[in-house]
Scaffold this motif. Structure first.
Motif, PDB file in Angstrom:
ATOM      1  N   PHE A 202       0.762  -1.245   0.113  1.00  0.00           N
ATOM      2  CA  PHE A 202      -0.140  -0.091   0.149  1.00  0.00           C
ATOM      3  C   PHE A 202       0.878   1.157   0.032  1.00  0.00           C
ATOM      4  CE2 PHE A 202      -2.523  -3.628   1.565  1.00  0.00           C
ATOM      5  CZ  PHE A 202      -3.319  -3.471   0.944  1.00  0.00           C
ATOM      6  N   GLN A 203       0.732   2.047  -1.030  1.00  0.00           N
ATOM      7  CA  GLN A 203       2.031   3.136  -1.101  1.00  0.00           C
ATOM      8  C   GLN A 203       1.767   4.200   0.030  1.00  0.00           C
ATOM      9  OE1 GLN A 203       2.029   4.661  -5.143  1.00  0.00           O
ATOM     10  NE2 GLN A 203       2.299   2.682  -6.252  1.00  0.00           N
ATOM     11  N   SER A 204       0.639   4.337   0.250  1.00  0.00           N
ATOM     12  CA  SER A 204       0.287   5.411   1.187  1.00  0.00           C
ATOM     13  C   SER A 204       0.870   6.753   1.030  1.00  0.00           C
ATOM     14  CB  SER A 204       0.673   4.764   2.515  1.00  0.00           C
ATOM     15  OG  SER A 204       0.006   3.601   2.771  1.00  0.00           O
ATOM     16  N   THR A 231       4.588   0.875   1.869  1.00  0.00           N
ATOM     17  CA  THR A 231       5.458   0.584   1.116  1.00  0.00           C
ATOM     18  C   THR A 231       6.011   2.028   0.516  1.00  0.00           C
ATOM     19  OG1 THR A 231       4.169   0.436  -1.109  1.00  0.00           O
ATOM     20  CG2 THR A 231       4.969  -1.499  -0.104  1.00  0.00           C
ATOM     21  N   GLU A 232       5.560   3.152   0.663  1.00  0.00           N
ATOM     22  CA  GLU A 232       6.132   4.268   0.084  1.00  0.00           C
ATOM     23  C   GLU A 232       5.334   5.621   0.968  1.00  0.00           C
ATOM     24  OE1 GLU A 232       5.285   4.851  -4.206  1.00  0.00           O
ATOM     25  OE2 GLU A 232       5.688   2.550  -4.465  1.00  0.00           O
ATOM     26  N   LEU A 233       5.350   5.586   2.379  1.00  0.00           N
ATOM     27  CA  LEU A 233       4.544   6.339   3.102  1.00  0.00           C
ATOM     28  C   LEU A 233       5.099   7.795   3.020  1.00  0.00           C
ATOM     29  CD1 LEU A 233       2.416   6.706   5.363  1.00  0.00           C
ATOM     30  CD2 LEU A 233       4.216   5.905   6.931  1.00  0.00           C
ATOM     31  N   VAL A 263       9.180   4.535   4.473  1.00  0.00           N
ATOM     32  CA  VAL A 263       8.773   5.894   3.824  1.00  0.00           C
ATOM     33  C   VAL A 263       9.736   6.078   2.751  1.00  0.00           C
ATOM     34  CG1 VAL A 263       8.499   6.974   6.328  1.00  0.00           C
ATOM     35  CG2 VAL A 263      10.732   6.725   5.491  1.00  0.00           C
ATOM     36  N   TRP A 264       8.756   7.275   1.633  1.00  0.00           N
ATOM     37  CA  TRP A 264       9.412   7.371   0.371  1.00  0.00           C
ATOM     38  C   TRP A 264      10.311   8.595   0.604  1.00  0.00           C
ATOM     39  CZ3 TRP A 264       9.468   3.420  -2.659  1.00  0.00           C
ATOM     40  CH2 TRP A 264       9.901   3.785  -4.120  1.00  0.00           C
ATOM     41  N   GLY A 265      11.589   8.133   1.318  1.00  0.00           N
ATOM     42  CA  GLY A 265      12.781   9.158   0.991  1.00  0.00           C
ATOM     43  C   GLY A 265      13.010   9.489   2.611  1.00  0.00           C
TER      44      GLY A 265
HETATM   45  C1  XIL Z   1       8.848   8.410  -8.080  1.00  0.00           C
HETATM   46  C2  XIL Z   1      10.269   8.697  -7.518  1.00  0.00           C
HETATM   47  O1  XIL Z   1      10.077   9.124  -6.239  1.00  0.00           O
HETATM   48  C3  XIL Z   1      10.792   9.881  -8.353  1.00  0.00           C
HETATM   49  O2  XIL Z   1      12.251  10.140  -8.210  1.00  0.00           O
HETATM   50  C4  XIL Z   1      10.393   9.510  -9.982  1.00  0.00           C
HETATM   51  O3  XIL Z   1      10.871  10.563 -10.676  1.00  0.00           O
HETATM   52  C5  XIL Z   1       9.083   9.169 -10.202  1.00  0.00           C
HETATM   53  O4  XIL Z   1       8.642   7.978  -9.446  1.00  0.00           O
HETATM   54  N1  XIL Z   1       4.724   5.264  -7.017  1.00  0.00           N
HETATM   55  C6  XIL Z   1       6.006   4.458  -7.266  1.00  0.00           C
HETATM   56  C7  XIL Z   1       7.024   5.045  -7.090  1.00  0.00           C
HETATM   57  O5  XIL Z   1       5.657   3.500  -6.948  1.00  0.00           O
HETATM   58  O6  XIL Z   1       7.923   4.391  -8.013  1.00  0.00           O
HETATM   59  C8  XIL Z   1       7.192   6.534  -7.600  1.00  0.00           C
HETATM   60  O7  XIL Z   1       8.563   7.218  -7.377  1.00  0.00           O
HETATM   61  C9  XIL Z   1       6.219   7.234  -6.599  1.00  0.00           C
HETATM   62  C10 XIL Z   1       4.606   6.672  -6.942  1.00  0.00           C
END
Ligand code: XIL
Length: 298
Positions: A202-204, A231-233, A263-265
């Motif tokens: 779940f990107q979130s 997966t991408e909170l 977390v996404w970063g």
């Molecule tokens: C994003 C990256 O964070 C960026 O650097 C890139 O330019 C585009 O992709 N969903 C996803 C991720 O599954 O791979 C994406 O990552 C964000 C949205």
């Protein structure tokens, strides 16, 4: 415990971050990464355009930098993503039909084989469902190769790396809604027919709040017999940010099959959501209130 990873580990979970290979030479970035996280996802380096820029020519240099950093520092690696309609290499974008289907399957097999044994969970397919109320698959050149492309990808990934957990990953599937229900029905069907699927991501990517039925949604997927992972909170900065991070953490901990959070970063300045300051560390690398809220919730 005093770090995210140690606190999560005490609850049997991992705590990860999406990272970029070209930032690993930044000591502030790497210092936070090594101190706080025990799982990493390549933010871009394992995507199709990065790993197969020309058909049949595979490039793993940047992905390997991430894997090597992770292994040298005792971190697990989430693989992201084998097939996705976005960030396809240009050669694949212009393909269709049986030629594209074989290129897709070759890509899955080659990349999963290369990283065999090094990936704890693979996002085999990313974002294959449409937004809105249709419950339909998203239109893409991948989808136009035939509705069975997702199960074919999962079978190819299982054959290539039998030990990796194989996940379906998407966004706007965090609450109970027509899109998440369509994914739910696919997972249920895969389990019934023996298609190999182990987890749902779940990107979130949230605004200032998290859905009130987030936990219930994670739980209904877990009840199908798959693990669930956040997966991408990331959550927009605002007066509710710390509270929303706390609630997201609590939702995962309340679901026994929620195995980890990514977390996404790392710092706000590392986020793809420019200007939203949606992460746990400020642009100087200082811990934010959101960080403390997560740590205390773990
Ligand atoms: C994003 C990256 O964070 C960026 O650097 C890139 O330019 C585009 O992709 N969903 C996803 C991720 O599954 O791979 C994406 O990552 C964000 C949205």
């Amino acid at each position: 415990a005093t770090t995210l990873d140690a606190s999560a580990a005490a609850k049997g979970r991992y705590f990860g971050a999406a990272i970029a290979a070209n930032k690993l030479s930044d000591p502030v970035y790497t210092g936070i990464l090594n101190r706080e996280f025990d799982s990493v996802t390549a933010e871009n380096e394992m995507k199709w355009d990065a790993t197969e820029p020309r058909q049949g020519q595979f490039t793993y240099t940047a992905g390997d930098r991430i894997v090597n950093h992770a292994r040298a520092n005792g971190m697990k690696v989430r693989g992201h993503a084998l097939l996705w309609h976005s960030q396809e290499p240009s050669w694949a974008q212009s393909m269709s039909g049986t030629a594209l289907r074989s290129a897709m399957m070759n890509h899955v097999t080659k990349v999963a084989t290369y990283y065999k044994g090094k990936i704890h969970s693979w996002d085999v397919v990313n974002e294959a469902f449409a937004d809105g109320n249709s419950g339909a698959r998203r239109d893409s050149n991948l989808q136009r190769t035939g509705n069975d492309w997702i199960e074919a990808a999962f079978r190819a990934a299982r054959a290539a790396d039998p030990a990796a957990k194989l996940c379906y990953n998407d966004y706007n599937t965090d609450s109970i809604n027509p899109k998440s229900t369509a994914v739910y029905n696919m997972v249920k069907d895969f389990k019934a027919r023996g298609v190999p699927i182990d987890c749902v991501g779940f990107q979130s990517h949230f605004g200032t709040t998290i859905p009130s039925d987030y936990k219930a949604n994670l739980q209904r997927f877990a009840a199908l017999g798959v693990d669930v992972q956040i997966t991408e909170l990331d959550i927009e900065q605002g007066s509710n940010q710390a509270n929303a991070y706390k609630q997201a953490t609590e939702a995962c901990l309340a679901v026994s099959r929620c195995t980890g959070i990514t977390v996404w970063g790392i710092r706000d300045s590392d986020s793809w959501r420019t200007g939203k300051n949606p992460l746990l560390f400020d642009s100087s690398g200082n811990k934010k209130a959101a960080y403390t809220a997560v740590l205390n919730a773990l």
